[in-house]
Design an enzyme around this catalytic site. Structure first.
Site, mmCIF file in Angstrom:
data_model
loop_
_atom_site.group_PDB
_atom_site.id
_atom_site.type_symbol
_atom_site.label_atom_id
_atom_site.label_comp_id
_atom_site.label_asym_id
_atom_site.label_seq_id
_atom_site.Cartn_x
_atom_site.Cartn_y
_atom_site.Cartn_z
ATOM 1 N N TYR A 1 -41.558 12.345 3.090
ATOM 2 C CA TYR A 1 -42.813 12.651 2.736
ATOM 3 C C TYR A 1 -43.395 13.823 3.112
ATOM 4 O O TYR A 1 -44.551 14.387 2.599
ATOM 5 C CB TYR A 1 -43.742 11.411 3.002
ATOM 6 C CG TYR A 1 -43.480 10.019 2.301
ATOM 7 C CD1 TYR A 1 -43.813 9.924 0.814
ATOM 8 C CD2 TYR A 1 -42.810 9.143 2.705
ATOM 9 C CE1 TYR A 1 -43.608 8.873 0.118
ATOM 10 C CE2 TYR A 1 -42.552 7.946 2.086
ATOM 11 C CZ TYR A 1 -42.926 7.913 0.686
ATOM 12 O OH TYR A 1 -42.468 6.741 0.104
ATOM 13 N N ASN B 1 -52.309 4.389 2.894
ATOM 14 C CA ASN B 1 -53.285 3.166 2.443
ATOM 15 C C ASN B 1 -53.410 2.467 3.906
ATOM 16 O O ASN B 1 -54.160 1.288 3.743
ATOM 17 C CB ASN B 1 -52.821 2.164 1.379
ATOM 18 C CG ASN B 1 -51.663 1.692 1.488
ATOM 19 O OD1 ASN B 1 -50.612 1.888 2.708
ATOM 20 N ND2 ASN B 1 -51.107 0.669 0.696
ATOM 21 N N PHE C 1 -48.513 4.219 6.746
ATOM 22 C CA PHE C 1 -48.845 4.949 5.534
ATOM 23 C C PHE C 1 -50.009 5.144 5.060
ATOM 24 O O PHE C 1 -51.099 4.439 5.640
ATOM 25 C CB PHE C 1 -48.022 3.898 4.341
ATOM 26 C CG PHE C 1 -46.388 3.956 4.320
ATOM 27 C CD1 PHE C 1 -45.888 4.898 3.531
ATOM 28 C CD2 PHE C 1 -45.676 3.326 5.026
ATOM 29 C CE1 PHE C 1 -44.638 5.290 3.474
ATOM 30 C CE2 PHE C 1 -44.420 3.316 5.143
ATOM 31 C CZ PHE C 1 -43.878 4.381 4.285
ATOM 32 N N ASP D 1 -55.664 15.463 1.096
ATOM 33 C CA ASP D 1 -55.490 15.985 -0.121
ATOM 34 C C ASP D 1 -56.692 15.600 -1.073
ATOM 35 O O ASP D 1 -57.001 14.623 -0.927
ATOM 36 C CB ASP D 1 -54.064 15.932 -0.538
ATOM 37 C CG ASP D 1 -53.837 14.300 -0.722
ATOM 38 O OD1 ASP D 1 -54.081 13.619 0.284
ATOM 39 O OD2 ASP D 1 -53.696 13.643 -1.813
ATOM 40 N N ASN E 1 -56.739 6.590 -1.215
ATOM 41 C CA ASN E 1 -56.381 5.287 -0.532
ATOM 42 C C ASN E 1 -56.413 5.590 0.822
ATOM 43 O O ASN E 1 -56.904 4.555 1.831
ATOM 44 C CB ASN E 1 -55.139 4.873 -0.719
ATOM 45 C CG ASN E 1 -54.804 4.290 -2.303
ATOM 46 O OD1 ASN E 1 -55.957 3.553 -2.775
ATOM 47 N ND2 ASN E 1 -53.993 4.132 -2.755
ATOM 48 N N HIS F 1 -49.349 15.007 -0.765
ATOM 49 C CA HIS F 1 -50.287 13.894 -0.293
ATOM 50 C C HIS F 1 -50.353 14.131 1.276
ATOM 51 O O HIS F 1 -51.154 13.424 1.764
ATOM 52 C CB HIS F 1 -49.431 12.587 -0.541
ATOM 53 C CG HIS F 1 -50.283 11.504 -0.821
ATOM 54 N ND1 HIS F 1 -51.722 11.566 -1.081
ATOM 55 C CD2 HIS F 1 -50.477 10.078 -0.717
ATOM 56 C CE1 HIS F 1 -52.579 10.533 -1.349
ATOM 57 N NE2 HIS F 1 -51.479 9.335 -1.234
#
Length: 194
Positions: free
Chosen positions: A17, A70, A68, A95, A116, A22
């Site tokens: 990631y 969220n 993560f 973002d 989120n 993100h």
């Protein structure tokens, strides 16, 4: 107006990631740590990577949650509780789909706008929405059903260059933001087009 004590950079953990759109908020705190001659180090009690830096003589905490997106709220709440930081002393960099690459905006308070990470931070702070945000434009894919793949995708070279230029401009305005001179910080940042 309160002065900032911590800047949180949102993203998702892991090599899969780190180069995705993100993670624009995480890119900002990494750039800030580098500019201060420091680096973010794993800190289990804050569920993330943390650094203490000085900006214009002021101590500032940098945090990149390693949960993560969220689940970002747990890291933010842990940092705030440990260092007794109030929500309005926080700046959360993230973002932003609704702005093109090469732009960034400060914002104080408000809802989560479907993000989120912000949703979980608001929940973890007892529904206190008074924290400041630094919205880093990544653009929108055009259709709602494409959003997940888009934010978890890597920007092209020109797009990443525009995002990095906006992050550089953010760094140039952070001394004013940290001092609580939001009008001056916003005036400069909001007129920038990368």
């Amino acid at each position: 107006m309160s002065q900032l004590k911590a800047i949180i950079g949102l993203g998702n953990p892991g090599a899969d990631y780190e180069a995705t759109r993100h993670n624009a908020g995480a890119w900002l705190v990494h750039a800030m740590a580098r500019a201060a001659g420091s680096e973010l180090r794993p800190e289990r009690k804050f569920l993330g990577r943390h650094a203490r830096v000085r900006l214009d003589g002021r101590e500032l905490h940098l945090l990149e949650p390693t949960t993560f997106m969220n689940r970002s709220g747990g890291a933010v709440a842990a940092l705030c509780q440990f260092f007794k930081i109030a929500p309005d002393e926080l700046l959360v960099a993230h973002d932003e789909l609704d702005m093109p690459p090469g732009t960034a905006r400060y914002k104080t308070g408000g809802g989560h706008g479907g993000h989120n990470g912000l949703r979980d931070i608001i929940r973890a702070l007892g529904n206190d929405k008074s924290f400041h945000r630094l919205r880093i434009g990544i653009g929108h894919p055009g259709e709602a059903r494409q959003v997940t793949n888009y934010v978890l995708g890597r920007p092209g070279k020109a797009e990443r260059g525009a995002i990095d230029a906006a992050i550089d401009e953010c760094l140039a305005t952070l001394p004013q933001a940290v001092d609580g001179d939001w009008a001056k910080a916003m005036n400069r940042l909001h007129s920038f087009k990368g």
